[in-house]
Design an enzyme around this catalytic site. Sequence first.
Site, PDB file in Angstrom:
ATOM      1  N   LYS A 176     -24.385  -7.170  61.328  1.00  0.00           N
ATOM      2  CA  LYS A 176     -25.808  -7.041  61.703  1.00  0.00           C
ATOM      3  C   LYS A 176     -26.465  -8.408  61.720  1.00  0.00           C
ATOM      4  CE  LYS A 176     -26.388  -2.391  59.945  1.00  0.00           C
ATOM      5  NZ  LYS A 176     -26.635  -1.576  58.767  1.00  0.00           N
ATOM      6  N   GLN A 218     -29.376  -1.066  53.276  1.00  0.00           N
ATOM      7  CA  GLN A 218     -28.071  -0.500  53.625  1.00  0.00           C
ATOM      8  C   GLN A 218     -27.735   0.672  52.690  1.00  0.00           C
ATOM      9  OE1 GLN A 218     -26.209  -1.451  56.264  1.00  0.00           O
ATOM     10  NE2 GLN A 218     -24.571  -0.021  55.807  1.00  0.00           N
ATOM     11  N   ASP A 274     -34.844   1.689  60.788  1.00  0.00           N
ATOM     12  CA  ASP A 274     -33.812   2.728  60.697  1.00  0.00           C
ATOM     13  C   ASP A 274     -34.367   4.102  61.083  1.00  0.00           C
ATOM     14  OD1 ASP A 274     -31.186   2.044  59.918  1.00  0.00           O
ATOM     15  OD2 ASP A 274     -31.789   1.728  57.828  1.00  0.00           O
TER      16      ASP A 274
HETATM   17  N1  GUN Z   1     -25.143   2.940  56.426  1.00  0.00           N
HETATM   18  C1  GUN Z   1     -24.365   3.324  57.469  1.00  0.00           C
HETATM   19  N2  GUN Z   1     -25.087   3.334  58.613  1.00  0.00           N
HETATM   20  C2  GUN Z   1     -26.337   2.941  58.272  1.00  0.00           C
HETATM   21  C3  GUN Z   1     -27.529   2.750  59.022  1.00  0.00           C
HETATM   22  O1  GUN Z   1     -27.609   2.953  60.248  1.00  0.00           O
HETATM   23  N3  GUN Z   1     -28.595   2.329  58.314  1.00  0.00           N
HETATM   24  C4  GUN Z   1     -28.542   2.117  56.970  1.00  0.00           C
HETATM   25  N4  GUN Z   1     -29.655   1.716  56.359  1.00  0.00           N
HETATM   26  N5  GUN Z   1     -27.464   2.291  56.243  1.00  0.00           N
HETATM   27  C5  GUN Z   1     -26.373   2.698  56.903  1.00  0.00           C
END
Ligand code: GUN
Length: 297
Positions: free
Chosen positions: A54, A98, A121
């Site tokens: 990311k 995350q 998100d």
């Molecule tokens: N863990 C796995 N996929 C995601 C996501 O799209 N956002 C977040 N915050 N955690 C994740």
Amino acid sequence: MTATRIDGKAFAAKLRERVGASAAAFAEAAGRKPGLAVVLVGEDPASNVYVRSKGKATVAANMESFEHRLPADTSEADLLALVDQLNNDDAVDGILVQLPLPAHLDEQSIIASISPDKDVDGFHVINAGRLSVGQSGFVPCTPLGCMMLLADRLGDLSGLEAVVIGRSNIVGKPMAQLLLDANATVTIAHSRTKDLAGVVKRADIVVAAVGRPEMIGKDWLKDGATVIDVGINRLPPEPGADKGRLVGDVAFDEASEVAAAITPVPGGVGPMTIAVLLRNTLVAAHRNAGVAVPEGL
Ligand code: GUN
């Protein structure tokens, strides 16, 4: 029939390019780049990989990446204090904590502490509510990416039968909502659904998000269906290999004999998630700066 392979990787690359160009224009006008803060608590190896990619993708899209890596034993108070600091930081347009978090931290309270206007998100109840009543907010990245692939492939979804398998807050529920907004006839199926194969057989659009390797075979699918496979499952390693193959929730080869179009795993839905995260961050930057969000994203 041999299904068309829906190339999510190529679609995501083009989306990242558009977002990058628009982020550069934003920076020129606003005097600062759009900023995304990513918070990782603990050392989960998969999360580590996601967070690193990311960060790289954010920088490549002409945005500022703020990474906060906290020890696994971080207290809830300390994590809430960090989120509060990011909520009040004008250089930060989007905040992503995350998941999964270590067990002693309550995910719902942490998500609730993120400003809904920085919740790229789309996990905050305010954004889930906005999606539910048709107001603009932030939509979770994976289902929004699936909708982009469907719209690109099928155009108008009006009146089509869509079956979403899986009812999570992150994929299944928002996916169903988006399909409904696009005038599809939507069924949400799950582990307790009776005659799951029979339900899936009705579908013009199948979105599989169950986390069961290759569960959906060709016998489940209607001729000409469009299949979006959200599953990412690692099979046990073959003798002599140290890692098993990555497969989706759909048995790709045999499903391809029946479906009209299908996303592969890897290279289908997966790459869309980060691209949409960047898109959501760009949208957040425009909204937070009070300027019009560019079209075509
Ligand atoms: N863990 C796995 N996929 C995601 C996501 O799209 N956002 C977040 N915050 N955690 C994740």
